[in-house]
Design an enzyme around this catalytic site. Sequence first.
Site, PDB file in Angstrom:
ATOM      1  N   LYS A 203       0.866  -1.186   0.000  1.00  0.00           N
ATOM      2  CA  LYS A 203       0.000   0.000   0.000  1.00  0.00           C
ATOM      3  C   LYS A 203       0.895   1.226   0.000  1.00  0.00           C
ATOM      4  O   LYS A 203       1.787   1.352   0.855  1.00  0.00           O
ATOM      5  CB  LYS A 203      -0.868  -0.011   1.252  1.00  0.00           C
ATOM      6  CG  LYS A 203      -1.682   1.252   1.433  1.00  0.00           C
ATOM      7  CD  LYS A 203      -2.677   1.076   2.552  1.00  0.00           C
ATOM      8  CE  LYS A 203      -3.362   2.365   2.891  1.00  0.00           C
ATOM      9  NZ  LYS A 203      -4.462   2.179   3.823  1.00  0.00           N
TER      10      LYS A 203
HETATM   11  C1  5RP Z   1      -3.027   4.880   8.226  1.00  0.00           C
HETATM   12  C2  5RP Z   1      -3.408   4.014   7.094  1.00  0.00           C
HETATM   13  C3  5RP Z   1      -4.700   4.328   6.481  1.00  0.00           C
HETATM   14  O1  5RP Z   1      -5.456   3.161   6.418  1.00  0.00           O
HETATM   15  C4  5RP Z   1      -4.456   4.884   5.123  1.00  0.00           C
HETATM   16  O2  5RP Z   1      -3.727   6.038   5.171  1.00  0.00           O
HETATM   17  C5  5RP Z   1      -5.703   4.965   4.234  1.00  0.00           C
HETATM   18  O3  5RP Z   1      -6.451   5.980   4.523  1.00  0.00           O
HETATM   19  P1  5RP Z   1      -6.511   7.350   3.716  1.00  0.00           P
HETATM   20  O4  5RP Z   1      -7.113   7.026   2.368  1.00  0.00           O
HETATM   21  O5  5RP Z   1      -7.388   8.183   4.576  1.00  0.00           O
HETATM   22  O6  5RP Z   1      -5.110   7.878   3.556  1.00  0.00           O
HETATM   23  O7  5RP Z   1      -2.745   3.101   6.686  1.00  0.00           O
HETATM   24  O8  5RP Z   1      -2.741   4.120   9.291  1.00  0.00           O
END
Ligand code: 5RP
Length: 293
Positions: A203
Amino acid sequence: MADNDSVRIGKGVGIGTPQKTEGYFLKGSAHLEWGMKDRLSRIFDPKSGRTVMLAFDHGYIMGPTSGLERMDLTIVPLIEYADCVMCTRGTLRQVIPPTCNKPISLRYSAGSTILTYLNDECLMDIREAVRLNASLLAVMVAVGDQKHEGDTIRNLTRTVDLGTRFGIPTLGVNAVGKELKRDARYLSLAARVAAENGAHVVKTYYCEEDFEMVTNACPVPIVIAGGKKLPEKDALEMAYRAIDQGASGVDMGRNIFQSDCPVGMMLAVREIVHNGAKPEQAYAVYEEHKNRK
Ligand code: 5RP
């Protein structure tokens, strides 16, 4: 009751036809074992090869983030539109109906908050992840963090070791410190480090320039975080570009649950991710749903 007398020699169906051996649709996952592939196939739609994950684990470092104060009211109604939900074990037990029947990306590392210095994290007991029927173990990987880079990579390594014992894949979450520039050079390094250390999915963030360098050099699927809330049109444009440039899905939070029409955003993002909609088509889906409310 089966006995020897009822054993017959088969009719030889299929003789001369080689047994089918299916390939596997996800990048970098063909050599994984059955349990891992089964879990990944619940997260990524085997038809489109992509996923729409809904992330609402923010509270573990940010407390009651706007839109997440009452997750029973704001998040639970969105779950049916997600392919996978990403949250902490606290939220899972406190708020998420076990009948929702969605794969869980479980926040598996936990630690310091925005009040101190992020990324000082530990890991949960793997038996807890098994007990909660996690389909993915999400771990922070803070590449370039002066204090905790090594600790978070050790956490990733340990998670992959533990998850492999039970057939649970690992999501390496690239945590990007404020001092670091989210450009293709940094993001490709961070994603690649996560994949090389065994993450099955990474991610990370989208970047305006050369994002395809990031996806191209990452041997496993990439899902993008949404980041801070943007106007809906811009968030959809970002999702479109990320998919167009090789991302395998989104793992979005704030751009969904802080929207004035979260269901509309879920539907719009799904159109992009699974049906190849252009941003303006997806925006029309969002507007249509918003006006129907
Ligand atoms: C923080 C994360 C969140 O799940 C991630 O940032 C996704 O959320 P957003 O789209 O609000 O950035 O990993 O712990």
